[in-house]
Design a protein around this motif. Sequence first.
Motif, mmCIF file in Angstrom:
data_model
loop_
_atom_site.group_PDB
_atom_site.id
_atom_site.type_symbol
_atom_site.label_atom_id
_atom_site.label_comp_id
_atom_site.label_asym_id
_atom_site.label_seq_id
_atom_site.Cartn_x
_atom_site.Cartn_y
_atom_site.Cartn_z
ATOM 1 N N THR A 39 56.042 -26.935 2.567
ATOM 2 C CA THR A 39 55.513 -25.569 2.657
ATOM 3 C C THR A 39 54.210 -25.438 1.871
ATOM 4 N N LYS A 59 65.535 -18.562 5.092
ATOM 5 C CA LYS A 59 64.194 -18.619 5.678
ATOM 6 C C LYS A 59 63.291 -17.535 5.081
ATOM 7 N N THR A 60 63.754 -16.299 5.153
ATOM 8 C CA THR A 60 62.950 -15.194 4.629
ATOM 9 C C THR A 60 62.847 -15.261 3.111
ATOM 10 N N ALA A 63 60.033 -17.558 2.207
ATOM 11 C CA ALA A 63 58.735 -16.921 2.417
ATOM 12 C C ALA A 63 58.435 -15.905 1.319
ATOM 13 N N ARG A 76 54.499 -7.720 5.345
ATOM 14 C CA ARG A 76 55.768 -8.129 5.962
ATOM 15 C C ARG A 76 55.940 -7.411 7.286
ATOM 16 N N ILE A 114 54.427 -12.347 6.166
ATOM 17 C CA ILE A 114 55.782 -12.789 6.476
ATOM 18 C C ILE A 114 56.216 -12.106 7.766
ATOM 19 N N VAL A 154 53.780 -16.989 7.520
ATOM 20 C CA VAL A 154 55.080 -17.654 7.508
ATOM 21 C C VAL A 154 55.991 -16.852 8.430
ATOM 22 N N THR A 156 59.533 -16.590 10.900
ATOM 23 C CA THR A 156 60.888 -17.116 11.046
ATOM 24 C C THR A 156 61.411 -16.798 12.435
#
Length: 333
Positions: A39, A59-60, A63, A76, A114, A154, A156
């Motif tokens: 990452t 995953k979140t 981030a 976000r 995100i 990033v 997901t």
Amino acid sequence: MQQAAPPRDQLDELVAVTDRMRAAIERVVTGRTELVRTTLAVLLAEGHLLLEDVPGVGKTTLAKALARTIDCSVGRIQFTPDLLPSDLTGVNIYRAQTNEFEFRPGPVFAHVVIGDEINRASPKTQSALLECMQEAQATVDGRTYRLPRPFFVVATQNPVEMEGTYPLPEAQRDRFMARLTVGYPSIESELDMLDLQESADPLAQLQAVTDAAQIGRLIDISRRLYAAPAVKRYVVDLVTATRHDNGLRLGASPRAAIQLLRAAKGVAAMAGRDHVLPDDVQGLAPAVLAHRLLPSTESRLAGRSTEAIVSDLVAAVPVPATAGDGAARRAFG
């Protein structure tokens, strides 16, 4: 033309900062050292990251933890079927007091963006990210706005619950430098997680260890690492092999070769080296190449993933004998 290698003090700064970032993130995302390292390599390579896995594996959280280690702006986006492109890029609002339109930027105008469950948005909304990710700019009502630097997306997605989702098209996937899976933690890591989060949220206690300006400098340092001609040829050979493999009906693009080399420079920089080794390329090849490939019908029926195909190609493509540490050191005298 190859630039001069970064001086030792700049590499030391990069290693020190990324080590602090990695330690901070791993206090929240335990037992995922390799995931965190890749990452950060994508961040240093000025790419974007796609995290794909089942719900609840972090995953979140990964981030968010990355964003909190940097003193920078964070946007976000919760992708939903009714999300509009203007919800991402922003809108022009008419102000009666001044008789003028005022631009109100959307969440993409941030250093770290995100995007949660990106495959739940419509293709029209997904495509709104294309210009942002590739050009670091957004066009609204015919006017172009530059995005801040660094600009790191990033995103997901959940590959299991596919009802009501819109799979990312090839052009969108190709904008992501790497696709990673988080995976389940080991038993020891999961026990540590229970201890850490039993009575407190470690994410809330995370403090920034760097800022956007320093990350921008580290990106420039990483770009200046030396890649020997033989290493570049090795990258091209790997990418070319995907275009001729019988298990694939679409190989990797030239953009994939560029991004594989840049990501390899990020890994080498974090190791404190001023040059790239074939090992750096090999370790990143599945993450950088696999999501850009389309398997043939035979491969799908056989259950052969694109990751497995890339791994087989890495094992088959010869590593140039002159691409090692000695050649790189001689290049700098």
